[in-house]
Design an enzyme around this catalytic site. Structure first.
Site, PDB file in Angstrom:
ATOM      1  N   GLY A 160       2.586   3.149  13.911  1.00 21.22           N
ATOM      2  CA  GLY A 160       3.326   1.927  14.227  1.00 21.22           C
ATOM      3  C   GLY A 160       2.788   1.251  15.477  1.00 21.22           C
TER       4      GLY A 160
ATOM      5  CE  LYS B 190      -1.898   2.814   2.441  1.00 20.13           C
ATOM      6  NZ  LYS B 190      -1.788   4.301   2.385  1.00 20.13           N
TER       7      LYS B 190
ATOM      8  CD  GLU C 259      12.603   3.419   9.092  1.00 16.86           C
ATOM      9  OE1 GLU C 259      12.492   4.249  10.016  1.00 16.86           O
ATOM     10  OE2 GLU C 259      12.675   3.736   7.905  1.00 16.86           O
TER      11      GLU C 259
ATOM     12  CD  GLU D  51       9.766  11.828  12.804  1.00 20.18           C
ATOM     13  OE1 GLU D  51       8.726  11.202  13.083  1.00 20.18           O
ATOM     14  OE2 GLU D  51      10.691  11.336  12.131  1.00 20.18           O
TER      15      GLU D  51
ATOM     16  CB  CYS E 286      12.233   8.291   9.612  1.00 20.52           C
ATOM     17  SG  CYS E 286      13.098   7.241   8.445  1.00 20.52           S
TER      18      CYS E 286
ATOM     19  N   GLY F  62       6.667   4.416   8.706  1.00 23.10           N
ATOM     20  CA  GLY F  62       5.805   5.580   8.865  1.00 23.10           C
ATOM     21  C   GLY F  62       5.922   6.130  10.268  1.00 23.10           C
ATOM     22  CB  SER F  63       3.738   8.362  12.153  1.00 27.32           C
ATOM     23  OG  SER F  63       2.549   7.635  12.371  1.00 27.32           O
ATOM     24  CB  THR F  64       6.290   6.679  16.593  1.00 27.50           C
ATOM     25  OG1 THR F  64       7.664   6.605  16.181  1.00 27.50           O
ATOM     26  CG2 THR F  64       6.148   5.989  17.933  1.00 27.50           C
ATOM     27  CD  GLU F  65      -1.004   9.323  15.954  1.00 23.31           C
ATOM     28  OE1 GLU F  65      -0.303  10.260  15.551  1.00 23.31           O
ATOM     29  OE2 GLU F  65      -2.241   9.321  15.910  1.00 23.31           O
TER      30      GLU F  65
END
Lengths: 479, 287, 329
Positions: free
Chosen positions: A241, A184, A258, A389, A292, A236-239
């Site tokens: 993730g 995706k 990652e 970030e 990142c 992508g973002s930690t959120e």
């Protein structure tokens, strides 16, 4: 005779790319309609609509996963490993042959400077396929015993900052290990993935081995949560993730993540200062700071703070901002209005918290999404701009007095993706590198990438590695 | 048979190199496999778990930067000391797991041998899992494994000694520090093992062993922001919920199979790699 | 259109120190060594990457036309052969005055550079043109002669009419760490030059490291050199982009520290318009427009001029030219 050396416009021609008015989903080797309400993708430098993009629904994702499963079971899994490798070599070559087209398309869709898409993104994408192609028939040597097995169907969700390169980091190892893929792409940057689908067709890659389902967050969620997906890889973002980690909890799905970062770039007083300034610039302004692993926290030794900042500011004034297709552009467009709003919000918070903002003089283009390269001095570790970030061209400068203080401040983050060290003293570099809790440490350089070199984070920057033998292992299990 | 009245041991927690009672004051009865009372064990509370995390974090810097050779020697020392107390362990395993004396002794031997096996791994990991990377540019580039940090270990519920050692030793071998919650019903080998650890050059805080209930303490550890990884071996049906909690801070999670595995099998690297990070370092090559 | 954010940024001094800030660093051998070794190091890979990155600038149309004319005006048209004769020098001087006989709009070069015995010939041939006469001296190219001989060589050339002297440093002494000896020799040569401008050739191909290039640059600037020059052209590698980068950073830093501006001259190996334009880009972005002038930047070259002329003709006429459409030297 003293004169100003004005560079005439040097735009890369966009005539090399042929963007269709609309794109479907690439499932089972063909472009097919998506059932969701289509999205548009725009050129962030001009806000011109580039194309209409299909949106995959749960049912579309299911179709793609079925195609991937069938291809895994019947074709790709049983295939001679050497032949799998040859397909990947073919893909690598096709990417190289059409490199210019991919570069222009990436720049149009993403807003990054053409020099970066041309010299970094596309060559590295091809290199990833080339590297992993060679692994396909050597899997006994990855360190998982004889005849390690692929997981099956890999569901992969990638970000908008390096659209084609992230695709390559995901797809190449998955296929080399014998998995099939449902990928995706990011909502705002789907075009190079769709051109990659054409590469798969030209390579005669068996249908269903690579499926590309475009869409936004819901589509990604459907890929991750599909019960017949065996392996999930997300950048992508930690959120997000964390949401994915929750979603796969209790399943047998294997997960690599990652995620975000807030890298410290540490400049000691014995640094090679001109190269350090270049490294700071490369660290935070490369790809508009949409990286990142960006070196977004500059930790500079107090004794050289003023000198380094003055040199940095002088250098920032020479950065060329504007048309991403111009071959002399250093900083392109911010990828989306949403991202621009987030950058502005955090910069506003930085000012409100009392950090000192500096930007070079000069104007930005009127139309499109732009943000000036920005440096904050007088930043304290407690400031939001020292912790969150920004994912934009915004550098926060902190100081330190001793190596211990540098390490303590560098590690004072919930992230741990990357870090930089600038010093001419070898033993100091090795000591600091040892102590930094970060997955990639660049010493006297920054933002270097290579398919042979494992990349990934500590702490909340994610887990698992991409690149090298270790990266490949994530797509395999012991037999 | 001697008519001497035995001196019984008070079983306590092992935390930061000391043997405190639970701060909660709670204990619970431990019975043998036939249901007979054997001892009272400390019932660790969430605050004990919190203190254990603090101790483990405090010990991490020293343990993770000790030389691999030194860590190997310490783990081997654990095996040596354990061997000397084999009879005691065998009695506890036999009573707790309802095994014959011979089978209990075999489990003890296997547990000792497991320490020896992991002791030998400490200074091999970097060469097996790391190396130089031939990047396409003028850079020296190498990758090394490094310990993740503080790992919460929910020890197996059934295999009270071999299972226990099989989950604790790999965590220590990597250079991580551990907060371990023992088998609830069979905690005594864990406490005796603590006494071995305390006398085997393992620095205080490197291994912290709590007796009590993984079901009670597990969620606190899974959510604790200063815990870097969690081994769900003994989590049982709570595993999924704990994994979901661990996602909140993106912990490294080692999942457990539905059934407790055969702990005598060669574990390979599977119990160490989840708690190892890879650090890649780049440096230019120039004059 | 893309534009540089702040056109004045590159040339902006970051600090301004007193001119005599370094007055006492040459008080002793050890003090001078400590000073030169205390200069920031240069990371080879980083410097080369930066030079390569600047080399990817795309200079087209009007910018290219400007760059070509500027580069022509910066050429020190050079002949340094044992077989040189007055005739050869006069022929070169004619070309220097009017590089493209078909186009009066083509600028003249900056100087003609010859051996000292031919300086008078050059001076006469260039009389009234404003084109400088440069002579190599100090036992060029090796520099292996007594100081007395080197100074005599300089005085000879100046007396013969050279208004620019290109000296070589004693690389043997430099590499042996006898920095003060090298410094004192440059000081002596500068004195012998009288009114003539002094270009100090570092012979970077023999220094081997960028650290040494930076140190030698500072040594030459502190000793009173008006220009620092990469190479004699007799040693390979001669001028390279990263060497020039390091030297430009040195003159930039020197001006920041002292307020004194020093020129830079890459020499040898710059053969194409593309090479020359990369150097101009580097000046523009590293030290700024203040150095974009023949007063402060020169190309020591011979065959470069013809390539510049060919490219110039191409831009002017719209079609490609050929070697028979420019004069042989």
């Amino acid at each position: 005779m003293t004169s100003v050396f004005e560079y005439a416009p040097a735009p890369e021609s966009r005539s090399i790319v042929d963007i269709a008015p609309s794109y479907g989903l690439f499932v089972d080797g063909e472009f097919t309609a998506g059932q969701g309400t289509p999205l548009t993708t725009v050129n962030p430098a001009t806000e011109e609509v580039l194309s209409e993009i299909a949106v995959g629904t749960d049912a579309d994702v299911d179709r793609a996963v079925r195609a991937a499963r069938k291809a895994f079971t019947r074709v790709w899994g049983p295939m001679r490993p050497a032949d799998r490798g040859k397909y990947l070599f073919r893909i690598a070559r096709l990417l190289q042959e059409r490199a210019r087209e991919f570069a222009v398309l990436e720049t149009l869709d993403n807003g990054k400077p053409i020099t970066e898409s041309r010299d970094v993104d596309v060559p590295l994408a091809a290199a990833h396929f080339f590297y992993h192609a060679g692994w396909a028939d050597k899997l006994d040597h990855v360190g998982l015993g004889a005849a390690p097995r692929p997981h099956g169907v890999a569901g992969q969700v990638i970000p908008w900052n390096f659209p084609l390169m992230m695709l390559a980091w995901k797809v190449a190892p998955a296929l080399a290990a014998g998995n099939t893929v449902v990928l995706k792409p990011a909502e705002t940057t789907p075009l190079t993935a769709l051109l990659f689908a054409e590469i798969c067709q030209h390579a005669d890659l068996p249908p269903g081995v690579v499926n590309i389902v475009t869409g936004a967050g819901d589509t990604g969620r459907a890929v991750v949560e599909h019960p017949d997906v065996d392996k999930v890889a997300f950048t992508g973002s930690t959120e997000v993730g964390k949401q994915i980690a929750r979603a796969v909890a209790g399943t047998q799905k294997v997960l690599t993540l990652e995620l975000g970062g807030k890298a410290a770039n540490i400049v000691f007083d014995d640094a090679p200062v001109d190269q350090a300034v270049e490294g700071i610039v490369r660290g935070i302004f490369f790809n508009q700071g949409h990286v990142c692993c960006a070196g977004s926290r500059l930790l500079v030794q107090e004794s050289v703070h003023d000198e380094v900042i003055a040199s940095l500011q002088r250098r920032m004034g020479t950065l060329r901002v504007g048309d991403p297709l111009d071959k002399n552009t250093d900083i392109g467009a911010i990828n989306s209005r949403e991202q621009l709003a987030r950058i502005r919000e955090l910069v506003g918070i930085g000012e409100a918290e009392g950090a000192h903002l500096w930007q070079p003089a000069g104007e930005l283009p009127e139309r499109g999404n732009w943000f000036k390269p920005t440096v904050f001095t007088d930043v304290s570790p407690a400031h939001r701009i020292a912790r969150d970030e920004v994912f934009g061209p915004v550098l926060s400068v902190l100081t330190f007095r001793t190596p211990d203080e540098a390490v303590a401040k560098a590690n004072n983050s919930t992230y741990g993706l990357s870090a930089g060290i600038w010093s001419e003293k070898g033993s100091r570099i090795l000591s600091i590198a040892n102590q930094l809790r970060a997955g990639v440490v660049w010493a006297n350089t920054f933002n270097q990438f290579d398919p042979t070199s494992p990349f990934g984070g500590y702490k909340q920057s994610g887990h698992g590695r991409e690149g090298g033998r270790l990266g490949l292992r994530a797509y395999l299990k012991e037999s | 048979m001697s008519d001497r009245l035995a001196v019984r041991k008070t079983y306590k927690l092992y935390l930061g190199g000391k043997f405190p009672r639970s701060e909660s004051g709670r204990t619970y009865s431990v019975t043998d496999a036939k249901g007979a009372f054997v001892a009272n064990a400390a019932w660790a509370s969430r605050k004990d778990a919190r203190d254990a995390v603090v101790a483990a974090r405090g010990a991490f810097a020293g343990w993770s930067t000790a030389t691999a050779y030194n860590r190997g020697q310490v783990l081997y020392r654990v095996a040596e000391v354990m061997e000397g107390r084999a009879a005691q362990f065998a009695d506890e395993v036999a009573a707790g797991e309802g095994l014959s004396a011979a089978k209990a002794r075999a489990a003890v031997d296997a547990a000792v041998d497991r320490w020896v096996w992991y002791a030998g791994w400490t200074d091999k990991l970097a060469s097996v899992l790391g190396g130089t990377n031939p990047v396409a540019g003028p850079f020296f580039d190498f990758s090394v494994p490094e310990p993740s940090g503080v790992v919460a270990v929910l020890a197996p519920q059934r295999s009270s000694l071999l299972g226990l050692v099989s989950v604790l030793a790999p965590v220590l071998a990597t250079g991580c520090t551990a907060v371990l919650v023992s088998s609830h019903e069979r905690p005594l080998p864990a406490i005796t093992l603590s006494e071995v650890l305390a006398t085997s050059d393992v620095p205080g805080g490197v291994a912290n062993l709590l007796t009590g209930s993984a079901a009670e303490i597990g969620p606190w550890l899974a959510e604790h922001a200063d815990v870097d990884g969690i081994d769900l071996a003994g989590a049982g049906t709570a595993a999924m919920e704990l994994e979901r909690s661990a996602a909140g801070t993106l912990k490294r999670v080692l999942r457990a199979p539905a059934e407790e595995p055969d702990w005598t099998a060669d574990p390979g690297l599977t119990r160490m790699t989840p708690f190892l990070e890879t650090k890649t370092v780049w440096h230019p090559i120039g004059v | 259109m893309t534009h540089v954010l702040d056109p004045t940024a590159a040339g902006r001094p970051v600090t301004t120190g007193a001119p005599d800030a370094f007055a006492d660093v040459t008080r002793s051998d050890s003090a001078f060594r400590a000073f030169l070794h205390g200069l920031p190091g240069v990371d080879q890979v980083g410097a080369e990457a930066r030079a390569a990155q600047l080399g990817t600038r795309s200079i087209k149309t009007t910018a290219k036309a400007w760059a070509i004319d500027t580069a022509i005006s910066m050429v020190d048209l050079t002949t340094l052969e044992g077989a040189d004769t007055p005739g050869k020098v006069r022929s070169l001087a004619a070309k220097a005055r009017r590089p493209d006989p078909t186009d009066a709009g083509c600028p003249a070069v900056a100087a003609v550079c010859v051996y000292g015995d031919l300086a008078g010939v050059a001076r006469d041939a260039l009389a009234g043109t404003g084109i400088h006469t440069a002579a190599v001296a100090t036992a060029f190219p090796s520099g292996r002669a007594s100081r007395a001989v080197k100074l005599a060589d300089v005085r000879d050339a100046v007396e013969a009419g050279a208004d620019e002297i290109d000296m070589v440093i004693d690389r043997g002494a430099f590499l042996a760490g006898r920095y003060l000896d090298v410094f004192e020799e440059v000081v002596a040569v500068k004195e012998a030059c009288g009114p003539a401008h002094l270009k100090v050739i570092l012979e970077t191909g023999e220094l081997r490291t960028y650290d040494a290039v930076r140190r030698a640059s500072w040594l030459a600037m502190l000793a009173g050199g008006d220009f620092i020059k990469t190479s004699t052209g007799k040693v390979s590698p001669a001028a390279t982009l990263p060497v020039c980068l390091v030297m430009l950073e040195a003159v930039r830093d020197f001006r920041d520290a002292t307020g004194v501006q020093i020129g830079v001259k890459p020499a040898g190996g710059i053969k194409t318009t593309k090479d020359a334009v990369k150097h101009l880009v580097m000046i523009n972005e590293v030290v700024g427009a203040d150095w974009l002038s023949p007063d402060w930047f020169r190309f020591g070259a011979s065959s470069l001029l013809n390539d510049l002329l060919l490219q110039r003709q191409k831009l002017r006429t719209g079609h490609y030219s050929g070697p028979d459409h420019v004069s042989v030297d």
